[in-house]
Every structure is written in structure tokens, then in C-alpha cells.
Design a protein around this motif. Structure first.
Motif, mmCIF file in Angstrom:
data_model
loop_
_atom_site.group_PDB
_atom_site.id
_atom_site.type_symbol
_atom_site.label_atom_id
_atom_site.label_comp_id
_atom_site.label_asym_id
_atom_site.label_seq_id
_atom_site.Cartn_x
_atom_site.Cartn_y
_atom_site.Cartn_z
ATOM 1 N N LYS A 164 0.834 -1.203 0.000
ATOM 2 C CA LYS A 164 0.000 0.000 0.000
ATOM 3 C C LYS A 164 0.870 1.254 0.000
ATOM 4 O O LYS A 164 0.531 2.250 -0.656
ATOM 5 C CB LYS A 164 -0.941 -0.014 1.201
ATOM 6 C CG LYS A 164 -2.035 -1.073 1.095
ATOM 7 C CD LYS A 164 -3.007 -0.993 2.257
ATOM 8 C CE LYS A 164 -4.114 -2.039 2.115
ATOM 9 N NZ LYS A 164 -5.071 -1.983 3.246
ATOM 10 N N CYS B 16 1.055 -3.747 -8.212
ATOM 11 C CA CYS B 16 0.929 -3.508 -6.767
ATOM 12 C C CYS B 16 -0.516 -3.697 -6.303
ATOM 13 O O CYS B 16 -0.772 -4.299 -5.251
ATOM 14 C CB CYS B 16 1.424 -2.102 -6.428
ATOM 15 S SG CYS B 16 3.185 -2.022 -6.058
ATOM 16 N N TYR B 17 -1.463 -3.177 -7.065
ATOM 17 C CA TYR B 17 -2.875 -3.381 -6.686
ATOM 18 C C TYR B 17 -3.239 -4.861 -6.747
ATOM 19 O O TYR B 17 -4.034 -5.358 -5.937
ATOM 20 C CB TYR B 17 -3.780 -2.553 -7.582
ATOM 21 C CG TYR B 17 -3.986 -1.130 -7.083
ATOM 22 C CD1 TYR B 17 -4.766 -0.886 -5.953
ATOM 23 C CD2 TYR B 17 -3.397 -0.053 -7.720
ATOM 24 C CE1 TYR B 17 -4.951 0.402 -5.470
ATOM 25 C CE2 TYR B 17 -3.578 1.247 -7.255
ATOM 26 C CZ TYR B 17 -4.356 1.468 -6.132
ATOM 27 O OH TYR B 17 -4.527 2.744 -5.646
ATOM 28 N N ASN C 104 -6.649 -6.208 -5.018
ATOM 29 C CA ASN C 104 -7.610 -5.270 -5.601
ATOM 30 C C ASN C 104 -7.485 -5.338 -7.118
ATOM 31 O O ASN C 104 -6.928 -4.450 -7.774
ATOM 32 C CB ASN C 104 -7.340 -3.844 -5.099
ATOM 33 C CG ASN C 104 -8.521 -2.915 -5.352
ATOM 34 O OD1 ASN C 104 -9.338 -3.162 -6.239
ATOM 35 N ND2 ASN C 104 -8.603 -1.850 -4.574
ATOM 36 N N VAL D 168 -9.110 -2.422 -9.449
ATOM 37 C CA VAL D 168 -8.316 -1.200 -9.651
ATOM 38 C C VAL D 168 -7.092 -1.501 -10.508
ATOM 39 O O VAL D 168 -6.660 -0.677 -11.316
ATOM 40 C CB VAL D 168 -7.909 -0.589 -8.294
ATOM 41 C CG1 VAL D 168 -7.019 0.649 -8.502
ATOM 42 C CG2 VAL D 168 -9.146 -0.203 -7.495
ATOM 43 N N ALA D 169 -6.527 -2.703 -10.341
ATOM 44 C CA ALA D 169 -5.379 -3.081 -11.171
ATOM 45 C C ALA D 169 -5.752 -3.023 -12.647
ATOM 46 O O ALA D 169 -5.042 -2.420 -13.472
ATOM 47 C CB ALA D 169 -4.905 -4.488 -10.800
ATOM 48 N N ILE E 123 2.283 1.696 -3.467
ATOM 49 C CA ILE E 123 1.299 2.312 -4.370
ATOM 50 C C ILE E 123 1.384 3.829 -4.292
ATOM 51 O O ILE E 123 1.321 4.530 -5.314
ATOM 52 C CB ILE E 123 -0.114 1.816 -4.031
ATOM 53 C CG1 ILE E 123 -0.282 0.360 -4.470
ATOM 54 C CG2 ILE E 123 -1.176 2.703 -4.666
ATOM 55 C CD1 ILE E 123 -1.578 -0.287 -4.013
#
Length: 579
Positions: free
Chosen positions: A376, A402-403, A408, A411-412, A379
């Protein structure tokens, strides 16, 4: 009486001549070359293109055109063999009166068995080389010999004896075994396309592995008679063995000449550095990477407690307030030496805030966050990078991954779509100047599978927890460096990769490269930095290595490690991967 004897003698001579003439004529009629033509159709009467038509027992042959028509020169009493993927082979004897020969192919009745993956014992490269001429399911690649029967991914192997000597090169005949293959011949250049990616039109043609030499151009100098064996790899199978370079497919070619050399007992290792095979032992001595404390935090080694270390750190803040690397390496020190993630991430947060316009520093901060498993926070750093470089694919890729790490996926995928939309509004000349996206595309496909809960192997009944894909990703935090990685395994395989030899990746701002290792060949791989030249003003270069086991599968695991270099280096061993 004499006249009668002469007449009898003359008669016998005439009869003998007639018999000889008849025999000769008959023999000539048996071997006289003539033309046979016709149309080949499928079971519903449609013309079939690219049907292989071979004169049995010879390498001669031809193919049907787009209208199913063919014409071939043949001798009487010879046999024509018609073949096409998915259809039964058909043989036809050509009689003396045959001129038009129309054919109807019948669909093959081969049943597909359920695929079962089992844990297999390793076969040595030496034993497979010894059995190569006897086992038609073996194929030689740049990094070792593979056995079709032992692969968990699909691979199609074609014997050279099944190819026909027609057309300008072997690709003409190969198309009948892989009908989806498209051969584009323009301005003297030949490109072969095997597939399309899910998210974009193919920009790159298939590559060729010819006797262990990787070629990006089609080896049109080869004809069907030159080839011992061919294999075709596509999609995951190609990427698993050749990485993103092979994402558009790989055609592996084993020539008869090399097969004869190997069969004579010549020691050869299959890789794309063949000229160096016999010189591997003479490669410069490689030193081990050592993560010693840099001069920027000298004195920290005197600390015999964490409290003392904190005091030393705070004493030097004022004199290093403009030096981001003091804080970067202090963070690493508290994480490695004292195992304090809170202090380490707090210091990185300061760097992220105070040096928010410094791209190399922000990427180094994100690297450390990722190694510390603080995705997080990573990000946050990568979002700042995106604001500074909104047209670079690497900026979006970092956020996408990272997402995905924190689960997640929505969002990725959003950031991937955002990248694609950005390309749509760029001027056409800017888009054309960008490099290849296929490694990024492959990562997104894996993320999409997780997001949708797809099991790409749900039709495979697995009785082993072992999977066949090992992926290594190497990333760096600055663009203006010359970097060469070297790979050597205990079987003698040897390979180099340089960022300046891959302009397609550099164009799009990518600062990474991934490599795939086939666990079927096993062994240990030594990963070295052969050469690193810093062409920037940054005092440190950071390289992040991420090793994935069972890449893209539900049981995927990974390890991350960041390496720091403060000067130009040559021949430094980073780590060993045990396949």
C-alpha cells in the motif's frame, strides 16, 4: 538350305529386336513423367487449402491453393499421399490413364484422452541427446532438450520427413501442419505470425530457435530437405520457455546437419551463445554481491543497540537533509539489522515526501516498500511516479501489479485500461514510436484470470502439486544505464541479456525484463551482472529481483530482493535459482 538358315537367323533377330523394343517401351511407359491435377474437398464438399500432397517414398510434393486445386508431376504407378491436420491421411495409386484426380478428405476420428499431470523423474540431457535419433518426441532448444511426452504444456512436433520439398522454403510445407500460421512476404523480408494477443493486435512476429540459435527473422535459407525436426510453441508454452520474447510464438528447428554432428558424439550445449560453449570455463572470475554498509551511513556499524543506532541516525539528519540516499540506506539498515519495519517505513515516507520530484529515488523507495511487503505504501510512491511520467507504460505497470498484490484486481485492471485509453489520445506518430507491450499484456492476462476466478487449467486433472513455470523479473530504478545480465546453469547453458539490445522495451519506458525457466530441465541457474555502467548522476543504482514459483497459478509464491550498486561493476553474482 543356306538361304533358309539365313532367313531363320534374320527372323530370330527381328523377333528379338521387337521384344526388346516392347520391353523398353513398356519400361519407358512405366517411368514416364506426366501431370496429375485435381481439387481436394472436405466432407461437405468445400475446397480445402494447404493440403499436403506428397509422392510416397520421396521428398517431392506440393500443396493445394486457396481454391483447393493442385497439380503435380508424377510417374505412373506411384502413390500420392494426401494429409491435413484434423483429417485422415489418404493414399491414391496413380494409374497410367489418370489425369484428373479429385479427392474428398474424411475428418479424423482420433479421440483425446483426459490429460493427467504426474510428477516425473528427471531425464538427463546426456541421455536424451543419446536417444534423440530414436525418439521422435525429443526436440533440441537453446537451453536444453525437451521431451514432448514429459511436458505439461502443449507442443507440436513435425518430422522433417513429413515435409514436402515445394515452395520457396520449408514454411510453405509447415503451414499445412499449422493452418493458423500466416506467412507475410514483403520486400524480401519474411515474417511468421502464429497468434494474436488477447488485448492487442500482434506487433511482433514469431521467433525461431534454429539449432539453439535464436533468430527474429525467418530462416528462409532452409528447405524441407535440410530439416530433421520442427516444433511449434504458442501462448503460455512459448512464454514459459522463452519469456516475453516468445509471447508471439516460437518455431524450433533442428537441422539434419546438426543432428548428424550430435549423433557422432560431439559435445554441444544448446543455447544462443554457441560460440562460447567451449569457453565457459574461461569466463572472468565472478565475485559475490555483498550488501555492505555504504559510506553514506558510515559509523552505524558502531551501534550495539537499536537505541544507539537511532541516535546516530538523528545526529546526521541535518547534514544529509538534501541527500535522499542517506535516508534510503538508513531505512534499509533498520530493516536488515534491527528488523524494525515501522522505523524503516517511516524513514521511507520522509524520502517519498521530501523528494517527490525525483523519479529514480521514488522508484527506489517503492522497491524497498515492496521488499518490506508494504505494498500500500509502494502504491503511494508509484502514484507520484505516474504523475511525473504519465505517458510511460512502466508507470502504469507498477501500479497494476501492486494493486494485484493486495488483491484489488478491479483497480489493477482500471490502470491497465487507463493506459490503453491514454494511447488512444496520443498522436499517431507517438504511438508508433512506442515499444512492445507484450510482457505487460501477459501480466494483465494473469491478473484478469484471478479477478474473474478463472482456472486456466480447469480441464486438467492434476495429481501433483508441482507446476511447470518459474519466472524471474529484474527491474532497475533509472533508465540511463547500460546493463547486461548473465545466466549460467550447471548443465552448461549460457545466456546474456542486455537492455541496450532491446530497443522495443526501452522505447516505452520499461525498466524491467522477465525470464522464464522450464522446471522440466531442472538444474541450478547462476544469475550474474556481467556489466553495469551508470550514465546518470545518481550515486546509487537499485535493482529489484522477484522470483515467482508456479507463476500465474493459484499456488503462486514469490520472493523479492533489492540490490544496491554504488559504482560501475563487472561480473558480480547476484544469486542462484534452484529449478
Amino acid at each position: 538350305m543356306a538361304l533358309k538358315a539365313i532367313s531363320k537367323h534374320l527372323l530370330r533377330h527381328i523377333l528379338f529386336s521387337i521384344v526388346c523394343f516392347m520391353i523398353t517401351g513398356f519400361s519407358y511407359s512405366q517411368t514416364q513423367n506426366f501431370s496429375v491435377k485435381g481439387i481436394v474437398r472436405n466432407t461437405i464438399g468445400e475446397p480445402m487449402a494447404n493440403v499436403n500432397i506428397k509422392i510416397k517414398g520421396t521428398p517431392s510434393g506440393t500443396q493445394t491453393d486457396s481454391n483447393g486445386r493442385y497439380r503435380i508431376e508424377i510417374n505412373r504407378r506411384e502413390v500420392l499421399l494426401f494429409s491435413h491436420i484434423g483429417y485422415e491421411n489418404l493414399e491414391k495409386l496413380v494409374e497410367a490413364e489418370t489425369q484428373d484426380l479429385n479427392i474428398q478428405m474424411e475428418i479424423g476420428t482420433t479421440e483425446l484422452d483426459e490429460v493427467v499431470l504426474e510428477k516425473k523423474k528427471s531425464h538427463s540431457q546426456k541421455s536424451m541427446l543419446e536417444n534423440y535419433m530414436l525418439n521422435p518426441n525429443l526436440i533440441k532448444t537453446r537451453l536444453g532438450i525437451i521431451d514432448k511426452d514429459r511436458m505439461s504444456y502443449p507442443i507440436q512436433i513435425i518430422q522433417g520427413s513429413d515435409l514436402i520439398t515445394a515452395g520457396p522454403d520449408f514454411l510453405y510445407s509447415l503451414k499445412s501442419f499449422y493452418p493458423r500460421m500466416e506467412v507475410v512476404r514483403e520486400d524480401g523480408h519474411v515474417k511468421v505470425f502464429l497468434q494474436k494477443l488477447s488485448y492487442s493486435e500482434p506487433k511482433n512476429a514469431a521467433i525461431f530457435d534454429v539449432d539453439g540459435i535464436i533468430q527474429e527473422t525467418a530462416p528462409t535459407y532452409l528447405h524441407a530437405n535440410d530439416i530433421e525436426r520442427i516444433a511449434v510453441l504458442v501462448r503460455g508454452a512459448a512464454a514459459a520457455r522463452y519469456g516475453p520474447q516468445g509471447s508471439q510464438g516460437v518455431i524450433i528447428v533442428n537441422t539434419k546437419g546438426q543432428a548428424k554432428i550430435d549423433d557422432m558424439g560431439v559435445d554441444r550445449r544448446y543455447n544462443n551463445e554457441t560460440l562460447k560453449d567451449s569457453l565457459i570455463s574461461a569466463v572472468n572470475t565472478v565475485s559475490m554481491y555483498r550488501n555492505t554498509l555504504p559510506n553514506v551511513i558510515c559509523g552505524f556499524e558502531r551501534a550495539d543497540s537499536k537505541d544507539m543506532a537511532i541516535e546516530l541516525y538523528q545526529l546526521k539528519i541535518a547534514e544529509n537533509v538534501d541527500n535522499p540516499y542517506y535516508f534510503l540506506e538508513s531505512s534499509r539498515y533498520f530493516y536488515d539489522k534491527w528488523g524494525d519495519l515501522d522505523i524503516a517505513t517511516e524513514i521511507l515516507g520522509r524520502v517519498e515526501t521530501d523528494f517527490s520530484k525525483n523519479l529514480p529515488v521514488l522508484r527506489a523507495v517503492a522497491f524497498y516498500y515492496e521488499e518490506f511487503n508494504a505494498y500500500k505504501r509502494a502504491i503511494s510512491a508509484y502514484c507520484k511516479v505516474l504523475r511525473l511520467q504519465p505517458k510511460m507504460a512502466q508507470s502504469y505497470r507498477d501500479l497494476v501489479n501492486c494493486y494485484a498484490e493486495i488483491g484489488n484486481y478491479r483497480v489493477a485492471v482500471y490502470y491497465y485500461v487507463r493506459y490503453k485509453n491514454m494511447l488512444k489520445v496520443l498522436p499517431e506518430n507517438e504511438v508508433e514510436s512506442l515499444g512492445a507491450d507484450y510482457p505487460f499484456e501477459m501480466e494483465v492476462e494473469k491478473i484478469m484470470s484471478k479477478w474473474k476466478g478463472l482456472n486456466i487449467n480447469n480441464h486438467v486433472k492434476s495429481v501433483s502439486s508441482d507446476n511447470q513455470v518459474r519466472r524471474l523479473v529484474l527491474e532497475w530504478n533509472v533508465s540511463k544505464i547500460d546493463l547486461t545480465f548473465q545466466f549460467k546453469n550447471d548443465l552448461g547453458g549460457y545466456d546474456d541479456w542486455s537492455n541496450f539490445d532491446n530497443p522495443e522495451m526501452n522505447k516505452n519506458g520499461y525498466l524491467y525484463q522477465d525470464f522464464f525457466f522450464d522446471v522440466e530441465t531442472g538444474g541450478k541457474w547462476i544469475v550474474n551482472i556481467k556489466n553495469l555502467k551508470n550514465n546518470t548522476f545518481s550515486p546509487f543504482i537499485y535493482i529489484k529481483a522477484t522470483s515467482y514459483n508456479n507463476y500465474g497459478l493459484p499456488n503462486q509464491t514469490k520472493n523479492e530482493k533489492v540490490f544496491r550498486f554504488g559504482e560501475d561493476v563487472d561480473n558480480v553474482q547476484l544469486f542462484i535459482i534452484d529449478i
